[in-house]
Design an enzyme around this catalytic site. Structure first.
Site, short mmCIF file in Angstrom:
data_model
loop_
_atom_site.label_atom_id
_atom_site.label_comp_id
_atom_site.label_asym_id
_atom_site.label_seq_id
_atom_site.Cartn_x
_atom_site.Cartn_y
_atom_site.Cartn_z
N GLU A 89 0.82 -1.21 0.00
CA GLU A 89 0.00 0.00 0.00
C GLU A 89 0.86 1.27 0.00
O GLU A 89 0.53 2.26 -0.64
CB GLU A 89 -0.95 0.01 1.21
CG GLU A 89 -2.09 -0.99 1.10
CD GLU A 89 -3.00 -0.74 -0.10
OE1 GLU A 89 -3.02 0.38 -0.64
OE2 GLU A 89 -3.69 -1.69 -0.52
N GLN A 119 2.06 6.24 -4.84
CA GLN A 119 2.41 7.14 -5.95
C GLN A 119 2.85 6.36 -7.18
O GLN A 119 3.47 6.94 -8.07
CB GLN A 119 3.57 8.08 -5.55
CG GLN A 119 3.42 8.76 -4.22
CD GLN A 119 2.57 9.99 -4.31
OE1 GLN A 119 2.22 10.42 -5.42
NE2 GLN A 119 2.20 10.57 -3.19
N THR A 120 2.58 5.08 -7.21
CA THR A 120 3.14 4.25 -8.27
C THR A 120 2.07 3.31 -8.82
O THR A 120 1.29 2.76 -8.04
CB THR A 120 4.32 3.40 -7.71
OG1 THR A 120 5.19 4.27 -6.98
CG2 THR A 120 5.10 2.73 -8.81
N CYS A 165 -26.09 4.10 -9.91
CA CYS A 165 -25.29 5.32 -10.05
C CYS A 165 -26.15 6.53 -10.43
O CYS A 165 -26.69 6.63 -11.53
CB CYS A 165 -24.21 5.11 -11.11
SG CYS A 165 -23.10 6.50 -11.25
N TYR A 201 -6.24 6.07 4.98
CA TYR A 201 -6.47 5.09 3.91
C TYR A 201 -5.66 3.81 4.14
O TYR A 201 -6.20 2.70 4.13
CB TYR A 201 -6.11 5.67 2.53
CG TYR A 201 -5.91 4.58 1.52
CD1 TYR A 201 -7.01 3.90 1.01
CD2 TYR A 201 -4.63 4.16 1.15
CE1 TYR A 201 -6.84 2.84 0.13
CE2 TYR A 201 -4.45 3.10 0.29
CZ TYR A 201 -5.56 2.44 -0.23
OH TYR A 201 -5.39 1.38 -1.07
N ASP A 248 -9.47 6.17 -0.25
CA ASP A 248 -8.45 6.86 -1.05
C ASP A 248 -9.16 7.60 -2.19
O ASP A 248 -10.40 7.66 -2.23
CB ASP A 248 -7.43 5.86 -1.61
CG ASP A 248 -8.04 4.93 -2.65
OD1 ASP A 248 -9.29 4.82 -2.71
OD2 ASP A 248 -7.27 4.31 -3.42
N CYS A 294 -18.61 3.59 -18.01
CA CYS A 294 -19.85 3.16 -17.37
C CYS A 294 -20.43 1.90 -18.02
O CYS A 294 -21.11 1.11 -17.36
CB CYS A 294 -20.88 4.28 -17.41
SG CYS A 294 -20.28 5.78 -16.63
FE1 SF4 Z 1 -20.05 5.09 -14.39
FE2 SF4 Z 1 -21.22 5.44 -12.05
FE3 SF4 Z 1 -20.02 3.14 -12.56
FE4 SF4 Z 1 -18.57 5.32 -12.18
S1 SF4 Z 1 -19.87 4.32 -10.68
S2 SF4 Z 1 -18.30 3.85 -13.83
S3 SF4 Z 1 -19.86 6.88 -13.08
S4 SF4 Z 1 -21.80 3.96 -13.61
#
Ligand code: SF4
Length: 355
Positions: free
Chosen positions: A34, A39-40, A206, A117, A135, A197
């Site tokens: 972690e 940063q990598t 979502c 985190y 994070d 998405c």
């Molecule tokens: Fe798309 Fe929402 Fe899934 Fe992110 S969480 S990839 S915005 S559908």
């Protein structure tokens, strides 16, 4: 709960395999991975991780490692305070926790270099505790799922998102849930460019997808600009050897070996000063290079100078004092690579002659 179930199902089908810290998730392995991954990118970190664990297989070995070797194991990853903090924390763990990483977020965050985190990741992945690992990936995914319109850099917004994340973490598979969120955030709900998405298991849940706002989220505070510094680097040669110096404590890249380095007023000043020196044939222009550090950026310019034994090496060449250093060494062309911890910023100039 729909989110939890769908995300875990997606993770079971799409999880990244062949990640050594996932195949053997001891607290030490999770911790080192972690810190490295902060940063990598995963692909870039893999060889470094394997070498680090091979050389320093446990907390005791890490605590006892000499600074030079420790920095060499981290060479190429940058942000060296991370590995120094790893060692400081290892020493504290030996003194205060009988050599075992603690399992609670409170005790973990009390150790050097372990933030909220990382503590959540260790507690959930290595100890199976029902903790979030918030994070950038987790905040971004949560902000899009919830259509959060305020900046995720604001403390109260983070708190709000963390509350939701906590409600999604399951009792039985908290580590897998957090890793699923990391994978979704790095591969599907990505930070730069439009979210993918069409491949996301959480489309129905979502809100930002439904509202058509996913690509504008998350909102971030305006970034503070890093100061830019003009830096001259000298590659000084004498009878087949190159001069390197060990940078002084409490400065950028402290404790590492570098070429002599000068912070100059600006490049125009340098150009004026070196014109004559270049034309006399003993100074070669090695060109420009740019490096970004966490707190500043360097506009670098390199010069190679061939000295004879009778020439003096001055710390205030061109009337500017060199960055402070504690040791000097004259090394053969290839020796710096095998025996010295040299930050990537200087490799551009050190490697030039081989071409
Ligand atoms: Fe798309 Fe929402 Fe899934 Fe992110 S969480 S990839 S915005 S559908």
């Amino acid at each position: 709960m729909e989110i939890t179930t769908k995300l875990l199902k997606w993770y079971d089908q799409n999880r990244r395999t062949h990640l050594p810290w996932r195949e053997d998730p001891t607290p030490y392995h999770v911790w080192v991975s972690e810190i490295m991954l902060q940063q990598t990118r995963v692909e870039a970190a893999l060889p470094y991780y394997s070498r680090f664990i091979r050389e320093l297989p446990d907390i005791y070995a890490l605590s006892m490692c000499e600074e030079e070797k420790l920095l060499m194991l981290w060479q190429g990853l940058g942000y060296y305070s991370r590995v120094r903090n790893l060692q400081k924390a290892a020493r504290r763990i030996l003194q205060e926790h009988a050599g075992q990483l603690p399992s609670s977020v409170k005790e973990l965050t009390a150790l050097p270099g372990i933030g909220r985190y990382t503590a959540g990741a260790i507690a959930s992945i290595a100890f199976g505790k029902k903790e979030i690992a918030p994070d950038g990936n987790a905040y971004r995914v949560a902000a899009r799922l919830l259509n959060e319109k305020e900046s995720i850099d604001q403390a109260q917004v983070k708190k709000r998102l963390e509350k939701h994340l906590s409600s999604w973490v399951p009792e039985d598979r908290p580590g897998d849930f957090n890793q699923a969120l990391m994978d979704l955030g790095s591969g599907v709900c990505i930070p730069n460019g439009p979210a993918r998405c069409e491949s996301c298991p959480l489309q129905r849940e979502c809100v930002s997808l439904r509202m058509g706002t996913a690509d504008q989220l998350p909102v971030r505070d305006a970034k503070k600009k890093r100061p830019k510094e003009d830096v001259l680097v000298l590659k000084i040669r004498m009878i087949g050897k190159i001069m390197i110096v060990k940078r002084a404590p409490k400065m950028l890249l402290s404790g590492m070996w570098s070429l002599p380095t000068y912070h100059i007023p600006d490049m125009a000043y340098l150009d004026q000063q070196i014109q004559e020196k270049i034309s006399n044939g003993r100074v070669k222009d090695l060109g420009k290079h740019h490096r970004v550090f966490s707190g500043c950026e360097w506009n670098m310019r390199g010069l190679e100078i061939e000295l004879t034994e009778t020439d003096a090496v001055s710390d205030s060449w061109l009337g500017v004092r060199a960055d402070a250093y504690t040791e000097t060494a004259w090394v053969r062309e290839e020796q710096w690579q095998s025996d010295f911890s040299v930050p990537t910023a200087y490799r551009f100039y050190l490697e030039k002659r081989k071409k």
